[in-house]
Design a protein around this motif. Structure first.
Motif, mmCIF file in Angstrom:
data_model
loop_
_atom_site.group_PDB
_atom_site.id
_atom_site.type_symbol
_atom_site.label_atom_id
_atom_site.label_comp_id
_atom_site.label_asym_id
_atom_site.label_seq_id
_atom_site.Cartn_x
_atom_site.Cartn_y
_atom_site.Cartn_z
ATOM 1 N N ASP A 589 0.848 -1.183 0.000
ATOM 2 C CA ASP A 589 0.000 0.000 0.000
ATOM 3 C C ASP A 589 0.892 1.244 0.000
ATOM 4 O OD1 ASP A 589 -1.985 1.840 0.218
ATOM 5 O OD2 ASP A 589 -2.532 1.350 2.290
ATOM 6 N N THR A 590 0.718 2.101 -0.990
ATOM 7 C CA THR A 590 1.558 3.303 -1.111
ATOM 8 C C THR A 590 0.909 4.534 -0.492
ATOM 9 O OG1 THR A 590 0.623 3.775 -3.296
ATOM 10 C CG2 THR A 590 2.628 2.423 -3.230
ATOM 11 N N SER A 591 -0.267 4.382 0.119
ATOM 12 C CA SER A 591 -0.948 5.553 0.677
ATOM 13 C C SER A 591 -0.149 6.169 1.828
ATOM 14 C CB SER A 591 -2.351 5.177 1.145
ATOM 15 O OG SER A 591 -2.288 4.198 2.170
ATOM 16 N N THR A 592 0.617 5.349 2.511
ATOM 17 C CA THR A 592 1.421 5.883 3.626
ATOM 18 C C THR A 592 2.633 6.654 3.131
ATOM 19 O OG1 THR A 592 2.600 3.773 3.764
ATOM 20 C CG2 THR A 592 0.687 4.061 5.185
ATOM 21 N N CYS A 593 2.934 6.552 1.823
ATOM 22 C CA CYS A 593 4.094 7.258 1.276
ATOM 23 C C CYS A 593 3.718 8.564 0.589
ATOM 24 C CB CYS A 593 4.833 6.358 0.274
ATOM 25 S SG CYS A 593 5.570 4.881 1.001
ATOM 26 N N LEU A 594 2.432 8.872 0.539
ATOM 27 C CA LEU A 594 2.013 10.086 -0.151
ATOM 28 C C LEU A 594 2.398 11.319 0.654
ATOM 29 C CD1 LEU A 594 -1.531 9.142 -1.491
ATOM 30 C CD2 LEU A 594 0.590 9.334 -2.783
ATOM 31 N N ALA A 595 3.064 12.246 -0.037
ATOM 32 C CA ALA A 595 3.423 13.511 0.596
ATOM 33 C C ALA A 595 2.223 14.445 0.577
ATOM 34 C CB ALA A 595 4.609 14.137 -0.133
ATOM 35 N N SER A 596 2.391 15.594 1.174
ATOM 36 C CA SER A 596 1.285 16.543 1.243
ATOM 37 C C SER A 596 0.890 17.060 -0.130
ATOM 38 C CB SER A 596 1.679 17.717 2.149
ATOM 39 O OG SER A 596 2.882 18.335 1.678
ATOM 40 N N ASN A 597 1.796 16.967 -1.110
ATOM 41 C CA ASN A 597 1.470 17.390 -2.478
ATOM 42 C C ASN A 597 0.925 16.239 -3.311
ATOM 43 O OD1 ASN A 597 3.729 15.851 -2.842
ATOM 44 N ND2 ASN A 597 5.049 17.544 -3.519
ATOM 45 N N LYS A 598 0.547 15.114 -2.618
ATOM 46 C CA LYS A 598 -0.059 13.942 -3.244
ATOM 47 C C LYS A 598 0.920 13.174 -4.119
ATOM 48 C CE LYS A 598 -3.901 15.091 -1.334
ATOM 49 N NZ LYS A 598 -4.332 14.381 -0.110
#
Length: 782
Positions: A589-598
């Motif tokens: 799951d890459t959702s935990t790697c998303l920065a604030s700029n998506k």
């Protein structure tokens, strides 16, 4: 109240709640707590045995479900576990119970003041609903239904007054003689259908309870008192609605007498309970008022009179007189409780204050009973009966329903209560597949009849093939996807005799790679096939042709098998979707790697196992948004100073610099749709500079910096110099004072020493002076 003996071993009956706001929760009669996985613990050999293990248990009928080394009992497991192991829902046998209401007559809405063309008979009044139903029970699965109870207004009442006529009750008898009409009048405020009866008791007619001398048998009282002959129990008046007849017959009664203080009241209560026809009991509310000023004899006391036969609990009235008091012992309290309950009789003990503690203890043993305090002459007997009736009448075994009936008032609260009854089977009866139980409120004749049908076999049992060729030449019945071996046969296909389960030739096929370990030391060789051992933890299993596999020796992460994100098969983790790794601890799951700029890892790293690995050395943090080296670049770009001023153009050109006049002009966190980080740094001259760091929606790095440095003011020289000079002067003065003090001390010591020496030299100097004078005179004379 149950009407079935021994069925409690198979059933759990609960009344977990009541919908009436006037009642409390109803405690369970039995509680069943399974431990662990009851399906695996059952070690079921066929489907019927499995479904009896518990409501959560299912049996997989898929012929190819079992893996090598797994026993037939492995087919029995909880539904979710079977599904995880690949058994399709259509292949899982999981029968469920059900219920049918067979008789559901509505409760009677009857009003005392309502005019009716035809008066209802007691048997036409319904106070409990439903009346009959059928439950199909599977072990461990509760079947619940609602049971409604409504106490009918103006319900008929039968009251039997049982009085102690020993000599000490003489004053009480006079007040009871007019009780009939008075009680009829008071009870008419409660019901329009009231009947009253009367009986009396003294004691067994044998020694040592009474005197058996001829004179005492005729008149047991002393002096000129005219008393009737002693007797055990008499039914003076059968239940009647004629209050005047009650007064007339009671007025003809006379006091008797006995020798000991306890009375034979239990004999009388037993006869009143079991002699329904002679007493005239109807199937209505039955009240027994027991009036005495003494204690009671009970089972075992009859031995004093040579009576050893236990009370038989049967009616022995001849001409309304108990004739077997000299033959049968007093009944026990338990026996009395049983007969009163069986005949739905509510007992009101009207006793003197002296014996209140004794009868209150007896009340705790007799359901639906009450105790009232009788005055010395029974003058309060009517109020006592009314009060006790108000307290005792509304009780039923699972719940106490408050019912307010005021003395001398027709104001009532008729309560309708709904119970939630839950019936759970603990197993199947050995004989027969149906049973009948009855539930009834204590003190009422109405009841709920429940016919119980038990699910003891699976549906697929009907399609079983006896002596099937699939079970090794007909050595078993093939049903529900497995062989149910005939007696004396064992093995998955019933291929062996129970006498031939272990031979050297068979053991050879249970050794892996011709080794020495049979079934990898994790199982037994049965009929040349490994049957793996079971673990203490039922969730842990051995499997494989040689029991070389297991589901509990895989890699762990976070002290969890397969990281809690997979299952262990033959010591290898089979990960759930979106997880990978030897211990299933790597998330896809890459959702935990998303920065604030998506962007994933802010566009400056790679997402591995749900964590950013930053590829740009300048950036750090969970999403590669932190730039610890950026402050040096800000200093050289904004002020041309700092350690990076010589390489500023080469290494610090990857962000946009915007200068502002003061700190108030810096962007604030709420001004933009992207996160803004506020920073401050100090240069080599101890000057502070302030800036913000952000990545905008276009993935550009923006730095806003205050273009003026915040430097500290220089030190004030004059105060420092003045302080130094003042310090030097003060230190000099202190040194001079110390020197002066030391000199004074030294001089004083020297002077003291001189004085001492002077004192010691005085005689010598005197002699020298005299000599000098004499010499001087001599010289002068010459």
């Amino acid at each position: 109240m149950f009407k079935h003996g021994g069925l409690n071993r198979l059933l759990t009956l609960q009344g977990p709640c009541c919908t009436s706001a006037l009642s409390d929760s109803v405690p369970p009669l039995f509680v069943f707590h399974p431990e662990g996985n009851e399906c695996i613990n059952a070690n079921a050999k066929y489907c019927g045995e499995c479904i009896q293990a518990g409501a959560k248990c299912g049996w997989c009928t898929d012929p190819d479900f079992l893996k090598q080394g797994e026993t037939v009992s492995t087919r029995c497991d909880e539904l979710q576990s079977l599904q995880k192991r690949g058994c399709a829902d259509a292949m899982i046998e999981n029968p469920r119970g059900g219920q049918r209401i067979l008789k559901n007559k509505m409760v009677t809405n009857r009003s005392k003041g309502e005019e009716r063309r035809e008066k209802l008979r007691p048997e036409d009044i319904t106070q409990i609903q439903p009346q009959k139903l059928s439950l199909t029970l599977r072990s461990g699965e509760p079947q619940s239904f609602d049971l409604k109870f409504k106490r009918a207004e103006d319900y008929p009442i039968d009251l039997y007054y049982l009085m102690d006529l020993s000599y000490s009750m003489k004053d009480d008898l006079e007040n009871v003689k007019n009780l009939g009409t008075s009680l009829m009048l008071e009870m008419s405020k409660i019901t329009s259908d009231f009947r009253i009866g009367f009986g009396s008791f003294v004691e067994k007619t044998v020694m040592p309870y009474i005197s058996t001398t001829p004179a005492k048998l005729l008149n047991p009282c002393t002096g000129d008192q005219n008393c009737t002959s002693p007797f055990s129990y008499k039914n003076v008046l059968k239940l009647t609605n004629d209050g005047q007849k009650f007064n007339t017959l009671v007025g003809q009664q006379h006091i008797s007498g006995n020798l000991d203080s306890p009375e034979g009241g239990f004999d009388a209560i037993m006869q009143v309970a079991v002699c329904g026809e002679q007493i005239g009991w109807r199937n209505v509310t039955r009240l027994l008022v027991f009036s005495t000023d003494a204690g009671f004899h009970f089972a075992g006391d009859g031995k004093l009179g040579g009576i050893v036969l236990p009370n038989d609990g049967k009616c022995h009235l001849e001409n309304n007189v108990y004739t077997m008091s000299h033959y049968y012992d007093y009944p026990s309290i338990a026996h009395l409780v049983q007969k009163l309950s069986d005949n739905n009789i509510q007992t009101i003990f009207a006793v003197t204050e002296e014996f209140q503690p004794v009868y209150k203890e007896l009340k705790n043993l007799i359901p639906k009973s009450a105790v009232g305090t009788l005055s010395d002459n029974s003058s309060n007997v009517i109020n006592l009966i009314i009060d006790a009736y108000n307290v005792s009448t509304p009780q039923i075994p699972l719940l106490v329903i408050p019912l307010n009936i005021l003395n001398g008032s027709e104001s009532k609260v008729i309560v309708k209560v709904t119970f939630s009854i839950s019936v759970t089977a603990k197993g199947c009866p050995k004989q027969g597949k149906s049973e009948t139980i009855k539930i009834k409120p204590l003190g009422f004749t109405e009841e709920v009849e429940i016919t119980l049908h038990f699910i003891c076999e699976c549906e697929c049992h009907k399609d079983g093939v006896k002596n099937s060729n699939l079970c090794h030449f007909g050595n078993g019945t093939y049903e529900c996807g497995a062989c149910k071996c005939n007696e004396g046969r064992v093995g998955r296909q019933c291929e062996c005799s129970s006498n031939e389960v272990a031979t050297e030739d068979m053991d050879r096929t249970c050794r892996k790679d011709n080794g020495t370990d049979i079934c990898s030391n994790n199982g037994d060789c049965v009929c040349g096939t490994c049957e793996c051992k079971k673990r203490d933890n039922p969730e842990e299993r051995y499997s494989g042709q040689y029991c070389e596999c297991d589901n509990f020796n895989c890699d762990r992460s976070g002290n969890k098998l397969c990281g809690g994100h997979g299952r262990c098969e033959c010591r290898v983790c089979i990960c759930d979707p979106m997880w990978t790794g030897s211990a299933c601890d790597c998330s896809l799951d890459t959702s935990t790697c998303l920065a604030s700029n998506k962007q994933i890892c802010n566009g400056r790293g790679k997402c591995e196992c749900g964590t950013c690995k930053c590829t740009d050395a300048k950036f750090q943090g969970p999403t590669c948004e932190t730039c610890p080296t950026c402050p040096g670049c800000v200093q050289c770009r904004a002020f041309g100073t700092g350690e990076k001023k010589d390489v500023c153009e080469q290494k610090c050109n990857d962000f946009k610099l915007i200068k502002v006049k003061d700190r108030d002009k810096l962007p604030q966190p709420n001004d933009a749709s992207y996160p803004v980080m506020h920073c401050k740094e100090r240069d080599a001259n101890d000057c502070w500079f302030y800036y913000t760091y952000a990545v905008n929606n276009n993935t550009e790095t923006e730095v806003h910096v205050v273009d003026t440095l915040d430097c500290p003011a220089g030190p004030d020289i004059i105060p420092i110099v003045a302080g130094v000079v003042a310090g030097i002067v003060l230190i000099g003065l202190a040194l001079l004072l110390i020197w002066k003090l030391l000199m004074i001390i030294h001089d004083r010591r020297e002077f003291a020493k001189f004085e001492k020496e002077k004192m010691n030299a005085k005689p010598f100097f005197g002699m020298i002076s005299t000599t000098v004078v004499c010499l001087h005179l001599v010289v002068s004379l010459r």
